[in-house]
Design a protein around this motif. Structure first.
Motif, short mmCIF file in Angstrom:
data_model
loop_
_atom_site.label_atom_id
_atom_site.label_comp_id
_atom_site.label_asym_id
_atom_site.label_seq_id
_atom_site.Cartn_x
_atom_site.Cartn_y
_atom_site.Cartn_z
N LYS A 82 -38.60 -13.19 0.41
CA LYS A 82 -38.40 -13.12 -1.04
C LYS A 82 -39.75 -12.81 -1.70
N TRP A 83 -39.74 -11.82 -2.58
CA TRP A 83 -40.95 -11.39 -3.26
C TRP A 83 -40.72 -11.35 -4.76
N PHE A 84 -41.80 -11.52 -5.53
CA PHE A 84 -41.79 -11.38 -6.98
C PHE A 84 -42.70 -10.21 -7.34
N PHE A 85 -42.21 -9.30 -8.19
CA PHE A 85 -42.99 -8.15 -8.66
C PHE A 85 -42.92 -8.09 -10.19
N THR A 86 -44.01 -7.64 -10.79
CA THR A 86 -44.03 -7.40 -12.23
C THR A 86 -44.86 -6.15 -12.52
N CYS A 87 -44.43 -5.41 -13.53
CA CYS A 87 -45.11 -4.17 -13.90
C CYS A 87 -45.14 -4.08 -15.42
N HIS A 88 -46.24 -3.64 -15.98
CA HIS A 88 -46.30 -3.41 -17.41
C HIS A 88 -47.07 -2.13 -17.70
N GLY A 89 -46.64 -1.45 -18.77
CA GLY A 89 -47.28 -0.19 -19.14
C GLY A 89 -47.23 0.01 -20.64
N VAL A 90 -48.23 0.71 -21.15
CA VAL A 90 -48.34 1.00 -22.58
C VAL A 90 -48.56 2.50 -22.76
N ILE A 91 -47.74 3.10 -23.61
CA ILE A 91 -47.91 4.50 -24.00
C ILE A 91 -48.59 4.50 -25.37
N ASP A 92 -49.63 5.33 -25.50
CA ASP A 92 -50.38 5.39 -26.75
C ASP A 92 -50.73 6.84 -27.06
N GLN A 93 -50.58 7.21 -28.30
CA GLN A 93 -50.99 8.53 -28.77
C GLN A 93 -51.13 8.46 -30.28
N SER A 94 -51.62 9.50 -30.88
CA SER A 94 -51.94 9.39 -32.30
C SER A 94 -51.17 10.34 -33.22
N THR A 95 -50.32 11.21 -32.67
CA THR A 95 -49.69 12.19 -33.55
C THR A 95 -48.17 12.19 -33.52
N GLN A 96 -47.54 11.64 -32.52
CA GLN A 96 -46.09 11.70 -32.40
C GLN A 96 -45.50 10.29 -32.42
N ASP A 97 -44.37 10.14 -33.08
CA ASP A 97 -43.65 8.86 -33.03
C ASP A 97 -42.94 8.76 -31.69
N LEU A 98 -42.94 7.58 -31.14
CA LEU A 98 -42.23 7.35 -29.88
C LEU A 98 -40.76 7.07 -30.17
N ASN A 99 -39.86 7.72 -29.44
CA ASN A 99 -38.43 7.52 -29.61
C ASN A 99 -37.82 6.67 -28.50
N ARG A 100 -38.42 6.69 -27.33
CA ARG A 100 -37.86 5.93 -26.22
C ARG A 100 -38.93 5.73 -25.15
N ILE A 101 -38.93 4.55 -24.56
CA ILE A 101 -39.79 4.25 -23.42
C ILE A 101 -38.96 3.44 -22.43
N ILE A 102 -39.08 3.78 -21.16
CA ILE A 102 -38.41 3.06 -20.08
C ILE A 102 -39.46 2.76 -19.01
N LEU A 103 -39.47 1.55 -18.53
CA LEU A 103 -40.36 1.15 -17.45
C LEU A 103 -39.50 0.62 -16.31
N ALA A 104 -39.77 1.07 -15.09
CA ALA A 104 -38.94 0.69 -13.95
C ALA A 104 -39.79 0.31 -12.74
N ILE A 105 -39.23 -0.56 -11.92
CA ILE A 105 -39.77 -0.83 -10.59
C ILE A 105 -38.78 -0.20 -9.61
N ARG A 106 -39.31 0.63 -8.72
CA ARG A 106 -38.48 1.27 -7.71
C ARG A 106 -38.77 0.67 -6.34
N LYS A 107 -37.71 0.52 -5.57
CA LYS A 107 -37.82 0.05 -4.18
C LYS A 107 -37.33 1.19 -3.29
N ASN A 108 -38.18 1.65 -2.40
CA ASN A 108 -37.84 2.74 -1.48
C ASN A 108 -37.29 3.95 -2.23
N GLY A 109 -37.83 4.20 -3.44
CA GLY A 109 -37.47 5.38 -4.21
C GLY A 109 -36.33 5.21 -5.20
#
Length: 173
Positions: A82-109
């Motif tokens: 049994k393992w525990f995994f965590t991932c975090h990410g931040v998208i940043d830019q200065s000219t476009q509004d963000l409409n959607r962000i998805i963050l995923a952990i993949r196992k074997n693809g």
């Protein structure tokens, strides 16, 4: 109070006890473990899944993380469980509004968990975190992936340093 044998019915669990010996069998070592991050921005094209290239190791006690080509953690031989995994990410830019962000952990693809945020945001920075406990076998690999859509369909930058990361540790056999 010294004990030659602990009997649950005779212990007052609200008392404090000082143990002079070693307590064993009270948990796991939570090893191996790893913590990685990206040390520079990474371009993330709009409407395209992008593997996060975590290229810097804070620590990797089992030598399972590849931080130079595959950017993934592979469960070492003999370390299934049994393992525990965590991932975090931040998208940043200065000219476009963000409409959607998805963050995923993949196992074997294949995505085993993902978190998303939809909507038109007047924000130029948006981040997500995702965590999972999973049953793993030696040779299984885990990766962090990110997806974004913005109002201009431009590639945006994923922030570097402490604003992104991927970590994990073994919970039990």
């Amino acid at each position: 109070m010294a004990f030659s044998k602990i009997i649950a019915e005779s212990m007052d669990l609200t008392d404090d006890y000082a143990f002079s010996g070693t307590v064993t069998g009270a948990g796991e070592t939570n090893a191996p473990s790893f913590k990685v991050y990206r040390n520079a921005t990474q371009s993330v094209s709009s409407a395209t899944w992008t593997k996060i290239q975590f290229n810097t190791e804070d620590f990797d006690t089992g030598s399972g993380f590849d931080n130079s080509s595959n950017y993934r953690y592979t469960i070492p031989t003999g370390e299934g469980g049994k393992w525990f995994f965590t991932c975090h990410g931040v998208i940043d830019q200065s000219t476009q509004d963000l409409n959607r962000i998805i963050l995923a952990i993949r196992k074997n693809g294949t995505a085993i968990i993902q978190v998303e945020e939809d909507g038109a945001y007047d924000e130029y920075t948006l981040g997500k975190s995702v965590s999972i406990c999973d049953s793993a076998s030696a040779g299984d690999y885990y990766e962090g992936w990110i997806y974004q859509i913005n109002s201009g369909s431009d590639a945006l930058n994923m922030e570097s340093g402490s604003k992104n990361g991927f970590s994990g540790f073994k919970i039990s056999s």
